[in-house]
Write a protein that holds these residues in place. Structure first.
Motif, PDB file in Angstrom:
ATOM      1  N   GLN A   4       0.943  -1.175  -0.130  1.00  0.00           N
ATOM      2  CA  GLN A   4      -0.113   0.029   0.047  1.00  0.00           C
ATOM      3  C   GLN A   4       0.923   1.418   0.051  1.00  0.00           C
ATOM      4  O   GLN A   4       0.531   2.290  -0.666  1.00  0.00           O
ATOM      5  N   THR A   5       1.940   1.242   0.702  1.00  0.00           N
ATOM      6  CA  THR A   5       2.866   2.107   0.926  1.00  0.00           C
ATOM      7  C   THR A   5       3.354   2.498  -0.615  1.00  0.00           C
ATOM      8  O   THR A   5       3.617   3.959  -0.970  1.00  0.00           O
ATOM      9  N   ALA A   9       3.216   5.839  -3.161  1.00  0.00           N
ATOM     10  CA  ALA A   9       4.161   6.543  -3.596  1.00  0.00           C
ATOM     11  C   ALA A   9       3.964   6.833  -5.177  1.00  0.00           C
ATOM     12  O   ALA A   9       4.406   7.715  -5.714  1.00  0.00           O
ATOM     13  N   LEU A  10       3.863   5.638  -5.849  1.00  0.00           N
ATOM     14  CA  LEU A  10       3.701   5.532  -7.321  1.00  0.00           C
ATOM     15  C   LEU A  10       2.663   6.400  -7.711  1.00  0.00           C
ATOM     16  O   LEU A  10       2.753   7.082  -8.679  1.00  0.00           O
ATOM     17  N   GLY A  11       1.255   6.365  -7.003  1.00  0.00           N
ATOM     18  CA  GLY A  11       0.330   7.346  -7.412  1.00  0.00           C
ATOM     19  C   GLY A  11       0.730   8.967  -7.344  1.00  0.00           C
ATOM     20  O   GLY A  11       0.209   9.603  -8.012  1.00  0.00           O
ATOM     21  N   LEU A  12       1.500   9.212  -6.338  1.00  0.00           N
ATOM     22  CA  LEU A  12       2.009  10.486  -5.891  1.00  0.00           C
ATOM     23  C   LEU A  12       2.831  10.947  -7.144  1.00  0.00           C
ATOM     24  O   LEU A  12       2.601  12.129  -7.711  1.00  0.00           O
ATOM     25  N   ILE A  13       3.808   9.755  -7.730  1.00  0.00           N
ATOM     26  CA  ILE A  13       4.481  10.588  -8.766  1.00  0.00           C
ATOM     27  C   ILE A  13       3.867  10.726 -10.015  1.00  0.00           C
ATOM     28  O   ILE A  13       3.974  11.496 -10.802  1.00  0.00           O
ATOM     29  N   PHE A  14       2.873   9.869 -10.240  1.00  0.00           N
ATOM     30  CA  PHE A  14       1.809   9.825 -11.524  1.00  0.00           C
ATOM     31  C   PHE A  14       1.120  11.340 -11.317  1.00  0.00           C
ATOM     32  O   PHE A  14       1.217  11.947 -12.328  1.00  0.00           O
ATOM     33  N   VAL A  15       0.529  11.223 -10.096  1.00  0.00           N
ATOM     34  CA  VAL A  15      -0.122  12.820 -10.048  1.00  0.00           C
ATOM     35  C   VAL A  15       0.539  14.094 -10.180  1.00  0.00           C
ATOM     36  O   VAL A  15       0.209  15.095 -10.936  1.00  0.00           O
ATOM     37  N   GLY A  30       7.890  11.592  -4.629  1.00  0.00           N
ATOM     38  CA  GLY A  30       7.202  10.216  -4.358  1.00  0.00           C
ATOM     39  C   GLY A  30       8.085   9.271  -3.730  1.00  0.00           C
ATOM     40  O   GLY A  30       7.526   8.637  -2.954  1.00  0.00           O
ATOM     41  N   SER A  31       9.336   9.240  -4.246  1.00  0.00           N
ATOM     42  CA  SER A  31      10.196   8.106  -3.322  1.00  0.00           C
ATOM     43  C   SER A  31      10.541   8.431  -1.684  1.00  0.00           C
ATOM     44  O   SER A  31      10.625   7.653  -1.335  1.00  0.00           O
ATOM     45  N   THR A  32      10.700   9.932  -1.623  1.00  0.00           N
ATOM     46  CA  THR A  32      10.891  10.540  -0.342  1.00  0.00           C
ATOM     47  C   THR A  32       9.708   9.984   0.398  1.00  0.00           C
ATOM     48  O   THR A  32       9.966   9.332   1.668  1.00  0.00           O
ATOM     49  N   VAL A  33       8.486  10.332   0.122  1.00  0.00           N
ATOM     50  CA  VAL A  33       7.414   9.884   1.095  1.00  0.00           C
ATOM     51  C   VAL A  33       7.258   8.336   1.067  1.00  0.00           C
ATOM     52  O   VAL A  33       6.832   7.860   2.159  1.00  0.00           O
ATOM     53  N   GLY A  34       7.362   7.787  -0.049  1.00  0.00           N
ATOM     54  CA  GLY A  34       7.325   6.412  -0.093  1.00  0.00           C
ATOM     55  C   GLY A  34       8.291   5.485   0.944  1.00  0.00           C
ATOM     56  O   GLY A  34       7.942   4.929   1.744  1.00  0.00           O
ATOM     57  N   LEU A  35       9.578   6.083   1.053  1.00  0.00           N
ATOM     58  CA  LEU A  35      10.650   5.555   1.941  1.00  0.00           C
ATOM     59  C   LEU A  35      10.096   5.947   3.504  1.00  0.00           C
ATOM     60  O   LEU A  35      10.521   5.149   4.396  1.00  0.00           O
ATOM     61  N   TYR A  36       9.758   7.335   3.567  1.00  0.00           N
ATOM     62  CA  TYR A  36       9.222   7.656   5.057  1.00  0.00           C
ATOM     63  C   TYR A  36       8.247   6.369   5.632  1.00  0.00           C
ATOM     64  O   TYR A  36       8.315   6.198   6.466  1.00  0.00           O
ATOM     65  N   LEU A  37       7.235   6.419   4.637  1.00  0.00           N
ATOM     66  CA  LEU A  37       5.992   5.506   5.225  1.00  0.00           C
ATOM     67  C   LEU A  37       6.664   4.212   5.453  1.00  0.00           C
ATOM     68  O   LEU A  37       6.225   3.477   6.304  1.00  0.00           O
ATOM     69  N   LEU A  38       7.708   3.844   4.725  1.00  0.00           N
ATOM     70  CA  LEU A  38       8.215   2.317   4.999  1.00  0.00           C
ATOM     71  C   LEU A  38       9.102   2.387   6.302  1.00  0.00           C
ATOM     72  O   LEU A  38       8.803   1.357   7.079  1.00  0.00           O
ATOM     73  N   PHE A  39       9.893   3.557   6.436  1.00  0.00           N
ATOM     74  CA  PHE A  39      10.676   3.237   7.638  1.00  0.00           C
ATOM     75  C   PHE A  39      10.258   4.052   8.914  1.00  0.00           C
ATOM     76  O   PHE A  39      10.570   3.838  10.019  1.00  0.00           O
ATOM     77  N   GLN A  40       9.297   5.007   8.601  1.00  0.00           N
ATOM     78  CA  GLN A  40       8.799   5.796   9.778  1.00  0.00           C
ATOM     79  C   GLN A  40      10.021   6.610  10.303  1.00  0.00           C
ATOM     80  O   GLN A  40       9.908   6.812  11.602  1.00  0.00           O
ATOM     81  N   ASP A  41      10.993   6.902   9.797  1.00  0.00           N
ATOM     82  CA  ASP A  41      12.045   7.497  10.177  1.00  0.00           C
ATOM     83  C   ASP A  41      12.800   8.392   9.220  1.00  0.00           C
ATOM     84  O   ASP A  41      13.349   8.004   8.208  1.00  0.00           O
ATOM     85  N   TRP A  42      12.883   9.887   9.508  1.00  0.00           N
ATOM     86  CA  TRP A  42      13.110  10.732   8.514  1.00  0.00           C
ATOM     87  C   TRP A  42      14.590  10.626   8.168  1.00  0.00           C
ATOM     88  O   TRP A  42      15.179  10.712   7.235  1.00  0.00           O
ATOM     89  N   TRP A  43      15.447  10.319   9.520  1.00  0.00           N
ATOM     90  CA  TRP A  43      16.915  10.367   9.310  1.00  0.00           C
ATOM     91  C   TRP A  43      17.463   9.155   8.416  1.00  0.00           C
ATOM     92  O   TRP A  43      18.138   9.042   7.520  1.00  0.00           O
ATOM     93  N   MET A  44      16.671   8.066   8.573  1.00  0.00           N
ATOM     94  CA  MET A  44      17.061   6.588   7.949  1.00  0.00           C
ATOM     95  C   MET A  44      16.621   7.070   6.064  1.00  0.00           C
ATOM     96  O   MET A  44      17.269   6.843   5.429  1.00  0.00           O
ATOM     97  N   THR A  45      15.269   7.726   6.197  1.00  0.00           N
ATOM     98  CA  THR A  45      15.045   7.873   4.696  1.00  0.00           C
ATOM     99  C   THR A  45      15.744   8.816   4.159  1.00  0.00           C
ATOM    100  O   THR A  45      16.276   8.592   2.973  1.00  0.00           O
ATOM    101  N   LEU A  46      16.397   9.880   4.790  1.00  0.00           N
ATOM    102  CA  LEU A  46      17.154  10.866   4.097  1.00  0.00           C
ATOM    103  C   LEU A  46      18.711  10.242   4.008  1.00  0.00           C
ATOM    104  O   LEU A  46      19.294  10.804   2.993  1.00  0.00           O
ATOM    105  N   GLY A  47      19.050   9.552   4.793  1.00  0.00           N
ATOM    106  CA  GLY A  47      20.291   8.809   4.571  1.00  0.00           C
ATOM    107  C   GLY A  47      20.462   7.801   3.367  1.00  0.00           C
ATOM    108  O   GLY A  47      21.268   7.817   2.782  1.00  0.00           O
ATOM    109  N   LEU A  48      19.523   7.308   3.150  1.00  0.00           N
ATOM    110  CA  LEU A  48      19.102   6.148   1.957  1.00  0.00           C
ATOM    111  C   LEU A  48      19.280   6.877   0.879  1.00  0.00           C
ATOM    112  O   LEU A  48      20.015   6.734  -0.131  1.00  0.00           O
ATOM    113  N   LEU A  49      18.603   8.203   0.874  1.00  0.00           N
ATOM    114  CA  LEU A  49      18.421   8.934  -0.601  1.00  0.00           C
ATOM    115  C   LEU A  49      19.743   9.574  -0.770  1.00  0.00           C
ATOM    116  O   LEU A  49      20.184   9.727  -1.911  1.00  0.00           O
TER     117      LEU A  49
END
Length: 434
Positions: A4-5, A9-15, A30-49
């Motif tokens: 679902q996450t 994210a994909l829907g957000l990218i297309f919109v 879209g990728s940032t939102v999707g990864l945040y929803l997966l990890f629930q952690d901004w630092w982990m998301t930003l580090g991966l990006l």
């Protein structure tokens, strides 16, 4: 929850893309939102990006794109493309619709020294269209020929489109270059035959061409003709012969293009301007690749390719049915976004499915490239037609005329895609010989 996450994210990218947001930014958001929803952690998301972006920027293979782009723009601005058109015009002097055939032939050779399709469309819009207009060509026929033949740059190496596909699927760039040779030649021959047959059956579309002597065209400069041939032989021959890698080959080709530009009398200012123009073409592509790297990371972590693969399996379409569904998606997307963006959106999803179904990697690449490019020519919103309309120096030309002229080329492009799928050696023969 993970699926679902990813769907969100994909829907957000297309919109965002359909709303007019630059596709690279849409990928990033879209990728940032999707990864945040997966990890629930901004630092982990930003580090991966951050790590993904850093790994993408330092990828050695990406150097091929700007080097080939600058090479192509230098050759286009040096006047060598005009030499190609003039030489082809004189060569096909006894052929009906010789200017259209010369446009196809000029595009085919020009494609072998530039990986940017936009450069071909813009160049021949200014070189070939005025000559066709003076010869009384019907506007739709002339515009369709220029737009359709500009597609050859996506198949005939060195193609930036193929480079991006190879990077996304981790295939050999040189092998994909080789795979595009026969389909590219077949498509060029088909285009030329169509122009000749159309002129024979309907002479009024080339009204005054026979009254204009081929000798009236500017005499081609041998420096331009032989310079282009030398660049093709050295660059592609060196890559296929194993003398250097595609990245090294692009550097050699750029050096040759610089020498050719100087030999043609190109000023330093004009060289700098061509380089700047190439940067304007390449920068969005590089940003797209960075956004797509983040998008691919999200897909992999969310397991979306596996989910989509299971969906296709439950549909029990088989390899051919699956490819037809993918082709339909590519054609629809072509009405809304550019070809590079379509590839970046869909190939990370479709490529694992094609592998699982045993579809040959080279065949799938060539079929995909052909169908995606046909997609951006699809009426009523195909953006390829808008690009050509803007490039052609004729304010009376209408979009409907461009689409009408493009229709036969659209059919021929899809016809070659079907031929490659049905007869794989059309794509695999040349790579197998290297």
């Amino acid at each position: 929850m993970i699926e679902q996450t990813a769907v969100i994210a994909l829907g957000l990218i297309f919109v965002l893309a359909l709303a007019g947001v630059h596709i690279a930014l849409a990928f990033l958001i879209g990728s940032t939102v999707g990864l945040y929803l997966l990890f629930q952690d901004w630092w982990m998301t930003l580090g991966l990006l951050q790590q993904t972006a850093f790994d993408g920027i330092r990828d050695y293979n990406l150097m091929v794109i700007p080097l080939f782009a600058v090479m192509g723009l230098l050759i286009a601005r040096s006047g060598a493309a005009t030499d190609l058109f003039s030489a082809a015009n004189r060569t096909f002097s006894r052929v009906p619709a010789r200017l259209a055939v010369a446009t196809v032939a000029g595009n085919a050779f020009f494609a072998a020294v530039t990986g940017v399709g936009v450069a071909a469309a813009a160049t021949f819009s200014h070189i070939a269209y005025p000559s066709m207009q003076a010869a009384g060509y019907r506007r739709s026929f002339a515009a369709g020929c220029i737009a359709g033949s500009s597609v050859l740059g996506l198949l005939i190496p060195p193609s930036v489109f193929m480079i991006v596909w190879a990077i996304l699927t981790e295939q050999s760039i040189g092998r994909l270059f080789a795979a595009g040779v026969l389909p590219g030649i077949a498509l060029a021959v088909l285009f030329a035959l169509y122009c000749v047959v159309r002129a024979i059956r309907n002479p009024q579309i080339v009204q005054a061409e026979t009254a204009i002597a081929p000798d009236s065209a500017p005499r081609p400069d041998p420096v331009g003709i032989f310079g282009i041939l030398a660049i093709i032989v050295v660059t592609l021959g060196g890559i296929w012969g194993g003398f250097f890698t595609p990245t090294e080959g692009s550097a050699v080709g750029l050096a040759g293009a610089l020498l050719l530009s100087l030999a043609k009398g190109m000023s330093r200012g004009a060289i700098v301007e061509a380089t700047r123009e190439a940067g304007m073409v390449v920068t969005p592509i590089m940003l797209l690749l960075l956004g797509a790297a983040m998008y691919s990371k999200l897909l992999a972590l969310a397991g979306i390719p596996q989910v989509v693969g299971m969906l296709f399996e439950t549909m029990e379409l088989g390899p051919t049915g699956t490819v037809l569904v993918m082709a339909a998606i590519w054609l629809v997307l072509g009405c809304f976004v550019d070809s590079i963006s379509i590839m970046l959106l869909t190939v990370p999803l479709f490529w694992p499915i094609a592998q699982a179904m045993g579809i040959d990697a080279v065949v799938f690449a060539i079929v995909g490239i052909l169908v995606i490019e046909a997609g951006v020519l699809t009426p009523p919103f195909g953006i390829g037609a808008f690009v050509v309309l803007a490039a052609i120096p004729d304010r009376e030309l209408r979009l409907s005329e461009v689409f009408r002229g493009l229709a036969p080329y659209w059919i021929m492009i899809l016809g070659i895609a079907v031929a490659v799928y049905v007869f794989p050696p059309l794509a695999t023969l040349v790579p197998s010989l290297l």
